[in-house]
Design a protein around this motif. Structure first.
Motif, PDB file in Angstrom:
ATOM      1  N   CYS A  17       4.927   2.950   1.765  1.00  0.00           N
ATOM      2  CA  CYS A  17       5.815   3.280   0.652  1.00  0.00           C
ATOM      3  C   CYS A  17       6.252   2.004  -0.060  1.00  0.00           C
ATOM      4  N   ASP A  18       6.825   2.160  -1.250  1.00  0.00           N
ATOM      5  CA  ASP A  18       7.352   1.003  -1.964  1.00  0.00           C
ATOM      6  C   ASP A  18       8.427   0.334  -1.102  1.00  0.00           C
ATOM      7  N   ARG A  19       8.467  -0.973  -1.146  1.00  0.00           N
ATOM      8  CA  ARG A  19       9.436  -1.796  -0.401  1.00  0.00           C
ATOM      9  C   ARG A  19       9.188  -1.824   1.111  1.00  0.00           C
ATOM     10  N   CYS A  44      -5.506  -6.467  -5.279  1.00  0.00           N
ATOM     11  CA  CYS A  44      -4.480  -5.426  -5.250  1.00  0.00           C
ATOM     12  C   CYS A  44      -4.804  -4.355  -6.276  1.00  0.00           C
ATOM     13  N   PHE A  45      -4.342  -3.149  -5.988  1.00  0.00           N
ATOM     14  CA  PHE A  45      -4.418  -2.044  -6.947  1.00  0.00           C
ATOM     15  C   PHE A  45      -3.032  -1.486  -7.166  1.00  0.00           C
ATOM     16  N   PRO A  46      -2.647  -1.190  -8.410  1.00  0.00           N
ATOM     17  CA  PRO A  46      -3.467  -1.393  -9.590  1.00  0.00           C
ATOM     18  C   PRO A  46      -3.702  -2.876  -9.843  1.00  0.00           C
ATOM     19  N   ASP A  47      -4.925  -3.201 -10.359  1.00  0.00           N
ATOM     20  CA  ASP A  47      -5.185  -4.546 -10.828  1.00  0.00           C
ATOM     21  C   ASP A  47      -4.824  -4.543 -12.307  1.00  0.00           C
ATOM     22  N   ARG A  48      -3.655  -5.120 -12.607  1.00  0.00           N
ATOM     23  CA  ARG A  48      -3.096  -5.011 -13.963  1.00  0.00           C
ATOM     24  C   ARG A  48      -3.759  -5.971 -14.949  1.00  0.00           C
ATOM     25  N   SER A  49      -4.726  -6.779 -14.486  1.00  0.00           N
ATOM     26  CA  SER A  49      -5.330  -7.800 -15.355  1.00  0.00           C
ATOM     27  C   SER A  49      -6.450  -7.259 -16.238  1.00  0.00           C
ATOM     28  N   TYR A  59       2.390   2.120 -18.422  1.00  0.00           N
ATOM     29  CA  TYR A  59       2.846   3.429 -17.921  1.00  0.00           C
ATOM     30  C   TYR A  59       3.893   3.236 -16.810  1.00  0.00           C
ATOM     31  N   LEU A  60       3.604   2.323 -15.881  1.00  0.00           N
ATOM     32  CA  LEU A  60       4.539   2.108 -14.761  1.00  0.00           C
ATOM     33  C   LEU A  60       5.872   1.548 -15.239  1.00  0.00           C
ATOM     34  N   LYS A  61       5.821   0.767 -16.307  1.00  0.00           N
ATOM     35  CA  LYS A  61       7.062   0.195 -16.839  1.00  0.00           C
ATOM     36  C   LYS A  61       7.757   1.165 -17.792  1.00  0.00           C
ATOM     37  N   LEU A  74      -7.052   7.162 -14.541  1.00  0.00           N
ATOM     38  CA  LEU A  74      -7.063   5.743 -14.915  1.00  0.00           C
ATOM     39  C   LEU A  74      -6.851   4.838 -13.690  1.00  0.00           C
ATOM     40  N   PHE A  75      -5.930   5.242 -12.814  1.00  0.00           N
ATOM     41  CA  PHE A  75      -5.750   4.490 -11.555  1.00  0.00           C
ATOM     42  C   PHE A  75      -7.084   4.435 -10.799  1.00  0.00           C
ATOM     43  N   SER A  76      -7.761   5.577 -10.791  1.00  0.00           N
ATOM     44  CA  SER A  76      -9.027   5.691 -10.094  1.00  0.00           C
ATOM     45  C   SER A  76     -10.096   4.824 -10.776  1.00  0.00           C
ATOM     46  N   ASN A  78      -9.681   2.220 -12.433  1.00  0.00           N
ATOM     47  CA  ASN A  78      -9.339   0.826 -12.165  1.00  0.00           C
ATOM     48  C   ASN A  78      -9.989   0.357 -10.843  1.00  0.00           C
ATOM     49  N   ARG A  79     -10.115   1.283  -9.885  1.00  0.00           N
ATOM     50  CA  ARG A  79     -10.814   0.923  -8.641  1.00  0.00           C
ATOM     51  C   ARG A  79     -12.324   0.874  -8.880  1.00  0.00           C
ATOM     52  N   TRP A  80     -12.864   1.882  -9.582  1.00  0.00           N
ATOM     53  CA  TRP A  80     -14.309   1.897  -9.837  1.00  0.00           C
ATOM     54  C   TRP A  80     -14.756   0.682 -10.635  1.00  0.00           C
ATOM     55  N   ASP A  99      -4.113  -4.813  -1.275  1.00  0.00           N
ATOM     56  CA  ASP A  99      -2.760  -4.272  -1.304  1.00  0.00           C
ATOM     57  C   ASP A  99      -2.829  -2.955  -2.099  1.00  0.00           C
ATOM     58  N   ARG A 100      -2.831  -1.833  -1.414  1.00  0.00           N
ATOM     59  CA  ARG A 100      -2.988  -0.469  -1.959  1.00  0.00           C
ATOM     60  C   ARG A 100      -4.427  -0.161  -2.362  1.00  0.00           C
ATOM     61  N   TYR A 101      -4.788   1.124  -2.201  1.00  0.00           N
ATOM     62  CA  TYR A 101      -6.160   1.562  -2.537  1.00  0.00           C
ATOM     63  C   TYR A 101      -6.099   3.033  -2.929  1.00  0.00           C
ATOM     64  N   ALA A 102      -7.177   3.763  -2.717  1.00  0.00           N
ATOM     65  CA  ALA A 102      -7.242   5.163  -3.136  1.00  0.00           C
ATOM     66  C   ALA A 102      -6.156   6.035  -2.474  1.00  0.00           C
ATOM     67  N   ALA A 151      12.839  -0.909 -11.144  1.00  0.00           N
ATOM     68  CA  ALA A 151      13.016  -0.010 -12.282  1.00  0.00           C
ATOM     69  C   ALA A 151      11.728   0.707 -12.651  1.00  0.00           C
ATOM     70  N   GLU A 152      10.644   0.472 -11.880  1.00  0.00           N
ATOM     71  CA  GLU A 152       9.376   1.097 -12.252  1.00  0.00           C
ATOM     72  C   GLU A 152       9.378   2.583 -11.924  1.00  0.00           C
ATOM     73  N   ARG A 153       8.502   3.287 -12.608  1.00  0.00           N
ATOM     74  CA  ARG A 153       8.288   4.699 -12.368  1.00  0.00           C
ATOM     75  C   ARG A 153       8.017   4.919 -10.870  1.00  0.00           C
TER      76      ARG A 153
HETATM   77  N1  NYM Z   1       0.237   3.672  -7.649  1.00  0.00           N
HETATM   78  C1  NYM Z   1      -0.610   2.732  -7.175  1.00  0.00           C
HETATM   79  C2  NYM Z   1      -0.229   4.916  -8.061  1.00  0.00           C
HETATM   80  O1  NYM Z   1       0.538   5.768  -8.489  1.00  0.00           O
HETATM   81  N2  NYM Z   1      -1.569   5.175  -7.982  1.00  0.00           N
HETATM   82  C3  NYM Z   1      -2.468   4.255  -7.525  1.00  0.00           C
HETATM   83  O2  NYM Z   1      -3.680   4.527  -7.463  1.00  0.00           O
HETATM   84  C4  NYM Z   1      -1.966   2.974  -7.087  1.00  0.00           C
HETATM   85  C5  NYM Z   1      -2.914   1.939  -6.584  1.00  0.00           C
HETATM   86  O3  NYM Z   1       1.772   2.242  -8.653  1.00  0.00           O
HETATM   87  N3  NYM Z   1       4.712   2.617  -7.119  1.00  0.00           N
HETATM   88  C6  NYM Z   1       1.664   3.349  -7.797  1.00  0.00           C
HETATM   89  C7  NYM Z   1       2.365   2.938  -6.555  1.00  0.00           C
HETATM   90  C8  NYM Z   1       3.421   1.950  -6.993  1.00  0.00           C
HETATM   91  C9  NYM Z   1       2.939   1.500  -8.353  1.00  0.00           C
HETATM   92  O4  NYM Z   1       2.193  -0.525  -7.306  1.00  0.00           O
HETATM   93  C10 NYM Z   1       2.653   0.029  -8.464  1.00  0.00           C
HETATM   94  P1  NYM Z   1       2.698  -1.997  -6.849  1.00  0.00           P
HETATM   95  O5  NYM Z   1       2.067  -2.182  -5.495  1.00  0.00           O
HETATM   96  O6  NYM Z   1       4.197  -1.924  -6.797  1.00  0.00           O
HETATM   97  O7  NYM Z   1       2.185  -2.947  -7.906  1.00  0.00           O
END
Ligand code: NYM
Length: 212
Positions: A17-19, A44-49, A59-61, A74-76, A78-80, A99-102, A151-153
């Motif tokens: 989980c977060d944190r 790491c995923f998401p790879d925001r670069s 979207y997360l912000k 789109l998250f998916s 980003n992995r492909w 750091d995080r995956y599917a 403050a992220e979603r």
């Molecule tokens: N997250 C992360 C998703 O909702 N779907 C995904 O496929 C991935 C990889 O993004 N709250 C969510 C989980 C986190 C947020 O991750 C950003 P991070 O590790 O805080 O940058």
């Protein structure tokens, strides 16, 4: 003529989980393994670069709204889009700690109204299956003690509860449940041991596919 065969690297994923302390431990593990003579890359995923990553970041912000299925895909994607890099890295014998995956993809999306776990798994099906998933388990109470969510979603207590419950549904025998309340050093010790075991065990094995 003696030809030396290159053993593949191991794919190690950090989830939780977060944190829960994932990012700290994942970055430390990269260094720990490098120092132990096992070359390792960190991802790491998401790879925001990337371009797709930029949309996800926005979207997360909470800068944009996107339909739930669309952002899931789109998250998916980003992995492909990073699959060639993952494959090449493992093939040359370098391990990857991600750091995080599917699994994050599924547990967060499926925590939303009307999104099923089975549907969410489909778009990541066929990606490389990690050799080891280190799940940092932190109790709800401890998460609260760790201070305010950002403050992220998704960083809301109720949502995280559903995320936690969804993780339970994905665990298999490649998962190790690690007590995240241990000190940073102790945690890293436990994690290092699991990682070294799996690197050794999988070096001659084919990379399996996720959820097939
Ligand atoms: N997250 C992360 C998703 O909702 N779907 C995904 O496929 C991935 C990889 O993004 N709250 C969510 C989980 C986190 C947020 O991750 C950003 P991070 O590790 O805080 O940058």
């Amino acid at each position: 003529v003696v030809t030396s065969k290159v053993c593949r690297g191991a794919l190690i994923v950090m989830e939780g989980c977060d944190r829960s302390g994932k990012t700290t431990q994942a970055k430390l593990l990269k260094k720990t393994l490098d120092d132990a003579g096992k070359p390792t890359d960190f991802m790491c995923f998401p790879d925001r670069s990337t371009q797709i990553g930029g949309i996800i970041n926005n979207y997360l912000k909470c800068g944009t709204e996107l339909e739930d299925h669309a952002i899931h895909l789109l998250f998916s994607a980003n992995r492909w889009e990073l699959l060639p890099k993952i494959k090449m890295t493992l093939a040359k014998g370098t391990n990857i700690v991600i750091d995080r995956y599917a699994f994050s993809g599924v547990v967060f999306s499926a925590a939303k109204e009307g999104m099923s776990l089975e549907w969410c798994k489909k778009s990541d099906t066929g990606l490389p299956k990690p050799d080891l998933v280190l799940y940092l388990d932190v109790s709800e109470k401890d998460v609260q003690k760790r201070g305010q969510f950002g403050a992220e979603r998704y960083e809301k207590e109720e949502f995280q509860k559903r995320v936690r419950a969804n993780y339970e549904l994905l665990k298999d025998d490649t998962w190790r449940i690690i007590d995240a309340s241990l000190s940073i050093d102790k945690l890293q010790e436990v994690i290092k041991e699991e990682a070294l075991k799996v690197i050794n065990k999988t070096k001659d094995e084919k990379i399996p596919e996720l959820w097939v």
